[in-house]
Enzyme design. Structure first.
Site, PDB file in Angstrom:
ATOM      1  N   ALA A 105     -36.224  48.937  53.710  1.00  0.00           N
ATOM      2  CA  ALA A 105     -35.294  49.760  54.483  1.00  0.00           C
ATOM      3  C   ALA A 105     -34.002  49.920  53.681  1.00  0.00           C
ATOM      4  O   ALA A 105     -33.706  49.120  52.794  1.00  0.00           O
ATOM      5  CB  ALA A 105     -35.000  49.128  55.839  1.00  0.00           C
ATOM      6  N   PHE A 106     -33.224  50.959  54.001  1.00  0.00           N
ATOM      7  CA  PHE A 106     -32.057  51.285  53.171  1.00  0.00           C
ATOM      8  C   PHE A 106     -30.994  50.203  53.227  1.00  0.00           C
ATOM      9  O   PHE A 106     -30.113  50.159  52.374  1.00  0.00           O
ATOM     10  CB  PHE A 106     -31.470  52.636  53.597  1.00  0.00           C
ATOM     11  CG  PHE A 106     -30.478  52.542  54.716  1.00  0.00           C
ATOM     12  CD1 PHE A 106     -30.896  52.385  56.024  1.00  0.00           C
ATOM     13  CD2 PHE A 106     -29.118  52.577  54.461  1.00  0.00           C
ATOM     14  CE1 PHE A 106     -29.976  52.268  57.054  1.00  0.00           C
ATOM     15  CE2 PHE A 106     -28.192  52.468  55.478  1.00  0.00           C
ATOM     16  CZ  PHE A 106     -28.629  52.317  56.785  1.00  0.00           C
ATOM     17  N   LYS A 107     -31.066  49.300  54.229  1.00  0.00           N
ATOM     18  CA  LYS A 107     -30.039  48.264  54.327  1.00  0.00           C
ATOM     19  C   LYS A 107     -30.023  47.350  53.100  1.00  0.00           C
ATOM     20  O   LYS A 107     -29.037  46.679  52.849  1.00  0.00           O
ATOM     21  CB  LYS A 107     -30.206  47.464  55.609  1.00  0.00           C
ATOM     22  CG  LYS A 107     -29.792  48.292  56.834  1.00  0.00           C
ATOM     23  CD  LYS A 107     -29.711  47.457  58.088  1.00  0.00           C
ATOM     24  CE  LYS A 107     -29.160  48.287  59.252  1.00  0.00           C
ATOM     25  NZ  LYS A 107     -30.078  49.387  59.646  1.00  0.00           N
ATOM     26  N   ASP A 108     -31.096  47.339  52.329  1.00  0.00           N
ATOM     27  CA  ASP A 108     -31.112  46.588  51.071  1.00  0.00           C
ATOM     28  C   ASP A 108     -29.967  47.018  50.147  1.00  0.00           C
ATOM     29  O   ASP A 108     -29.419  46.192  49.421  1.00  0.00           O
ATOM     30  CB  ASP A 108     -32.442  46.799  50.330  1.00  0.00           C
ATOM     31  CG  ASP A 108     -33.578  45.973  50.948  1.00  0.00           C
ATOM     32  OD1 ASP A 108     -33.296  44.924  51.560  1.00  0.00           O
ATOM     33  OD2 ASP A 108     -34.743  46.390  50.801  1.00  0.00           O
ATOM     34  N   ALA A 111     -26.782  45.237  51.676  1.00  0.00           N
ATOM     35  CA  ALA A 111     -26.866  43.783  51.823  1.00  0.00           C
ATOM     36  C   ALA A 111     -27.021  43.088  50.464  1.00  0.00           C
ATOM     37  O   ALA A 111     -26.432  42.036  50.227  1.00  0.00           O
ATOM     38  CB  ALA A 111     -28.020  43.415  52.742  1.00  0.00           C
TER      39      ALA A 111
END
Ligand code: PLP
Length: 433
Positions: A105-108, A111
């Site tokens: 997911a793009f949150k990588d 984060a």
């Protein structure tokens, strides 16, 4: 580079303070005091080289005062062993896939950058504890981002039985410095417990407890980088000299406000489109001028189920609270669950492409914008939302196999602590950590 709060712009903070505070002491969100300007020629040249080369250039514009070029390069290489890809479904139909990182997911992108920089910025010689409440996706991205960062322990609170097996396995199979804690309660209970701990500032200071909230500047700024890369890939794919329309599947509006930051840095964009599900507080605001936060409703695109988007303040601050500037630069769109399911089926039938429910909202927003050419952002891999795909695709269309990296995680043994849904037991746990 200094940072100011969206509420009290008179006081400036340095990078360390900003990163470790997360939220400004006055309750506002941090933004850069002044916005660095890019050279588009440099953006093009570096993007042609690699995503990391571009990210190093952009990160230096923000953090070059505090970190050496070697440190920035080291942090980017630690954070990103993957890059965004532009998928072309048909002529004129493009999406920037942001889900090729380890948690799909793009949150990588946010984060992992934060994890890499926290390690560098923590020169106190003391161990830090990062405490995060999660309903699933944030926890896995934060766990992956901070895994193995020296001098940092991560405590993840998640509600027992309410995260998917895939999300749970992403949080509980790493071990090392990652400490998942299964709470006998709801996500709201988890958030309440974390808030109760953070409000005891003496306890937090004594034990070096801080947050990795999505509003942290170190998660937000790097999300502006892939807009530049996407712009370059799209121009290459289409030979277009125009500025693109970019549709952004949105919940808490970190992603979209990072797009606004990219525009302020000099990225040519015709329009950003705020693509939402039934939680349409921002599209409604863009239509009526009234910001009416409310309880979120559950949808099939659940990572976007946010009723009071924190980054609204950043959006307003980035356009100098000038509503007209916001209205001309950002459009709104919202889709119902039925429309999202139908879109997943349509994308498969017409283009043979599998889309997760969040990205499908981006597709619909792009189609309906009527503003010209561009691309939408795809925020998650479809394998993370198999239940919704199953409901949306014709029989037999569903891929049987999970991507190997996900399948492997599911097979690993899960290890986690357990806690009752009260702040006292959390504090006890933190004391023994
Ligand atoms: C978090 C998330 C979003 C929403 O992003 P915001 O920055 O909160 O607007 C969209 N799609 C997926 C898959 C997400 O995990």
């Amino acid at each position: 580079m200094k940072y100011i709060s969206t509420r009290t712009p008179q006081k400036a903070y340095n990078l360390r303070e900003t990163a470790f505070l997360g939220l400004a002491p006055d309750g506002g969100l941090f933004i850069p005091e002044c916005i660095p300007q890019v050279s588009l020629d440099v953006v093009r040249a570096l993007s042609a080289d690699s995503y990391n080369a571009l990210a190093i250039y952009l990160a230096e514009l923000f953090f070059g005062g505090e970190l050496s070029p070697g440190q920035i390069e080291q942090a980017i290489d630690r954070a990103y062993g993957f890059s965004p890809r532009l998928a072309t479904l048909a002529e004129g139909l493009h999406t920037l896939e942001l889900f090729h990182g380890p948690t799909f997911a793009f949150k990588d992108f946010g984060a992992r950058f934060m994890g890499a920089l926290f390690g560098l910025l923590n020169d106190t010689g003391r161990e830090l504890v990062i405490l995060t409440a999660t309903s699933g996706d944030t926890g896995s991205a934060v766990a992956g981002g901070f895994y193995g960062v020296p001098g940092v322990k991560v405590v993840l609170l998640y509600p027992a039985g309410r995260v998917s097996p895939l999300q749970e396995s992403q949080m509980t199979t790493l071990g090392g410095n990652i400490f998942p804690l299964q709470v006998d309660g709801s996500f709201d209970d988890c958030q309440r417990m974390a808030k109760a701990v953070f409000s005891d500032t003496a306890f937090c200071r004594e034990r070096g407890i801080t947050s990795a909230n999505s509003i942290n500047i170190l998660r937000w700024i790097p999300q502006s980088f892939y807009y530049f890369y996407g712009w370059h890939l799209w121009r290459q794919a289409t030979d277009s000299k125009e500025a693109p329309v970019i549709a952004v599947p949105s919940g808490n509006y970190g992603n979209l406000s990072a797009g606004m930051l990219a525009v302020r840095m000099g990225l040519p964009v015709k329009r950003l489109v705020a693509a939402s599900n039934a939680n349409d507080v921002i599209p409604e605001f863009l239509r009526t001028g009234d910001f009416r936060p409310r309880e979120s409703v559950r949808t099939v695109a659940n990572a976007m189920d946010v009723g009071n988007p924190s980054n609204f303040e950043r959006m307003m601050a980035l356009c100098g609270a000038d509503f007209h500037r916001l209205w001309s630069g950002v459009g709104g769109f919202s889709a119902s669950d039925d429309e999202i399911r139908r879109a997943i089926g349509e994308i498969w039938k017409m283009y043979g492409y599998l889309s997760d429910p969040h990205s499908a909202v981006g597709y619909l927003a792009m189609k309906s914008s009527g503003m010209g050419k561009g691309f939408w952002l795809s925020t998650a891999h479809e394998a993370k939302f198999r239940e919704v795909l199953q409901e949306s695709l014709p029989a037999g269309a569903m891929p049987q196999e999970l991507p190997p990296a996900l399948a492997e995680r599911l097979r690993l043994p899960r290890k986690y602590g357990e806690a009752a849904a009260d702040a006292g037991s959390l504090k006890e746990y933190l004391t023994t950590l």
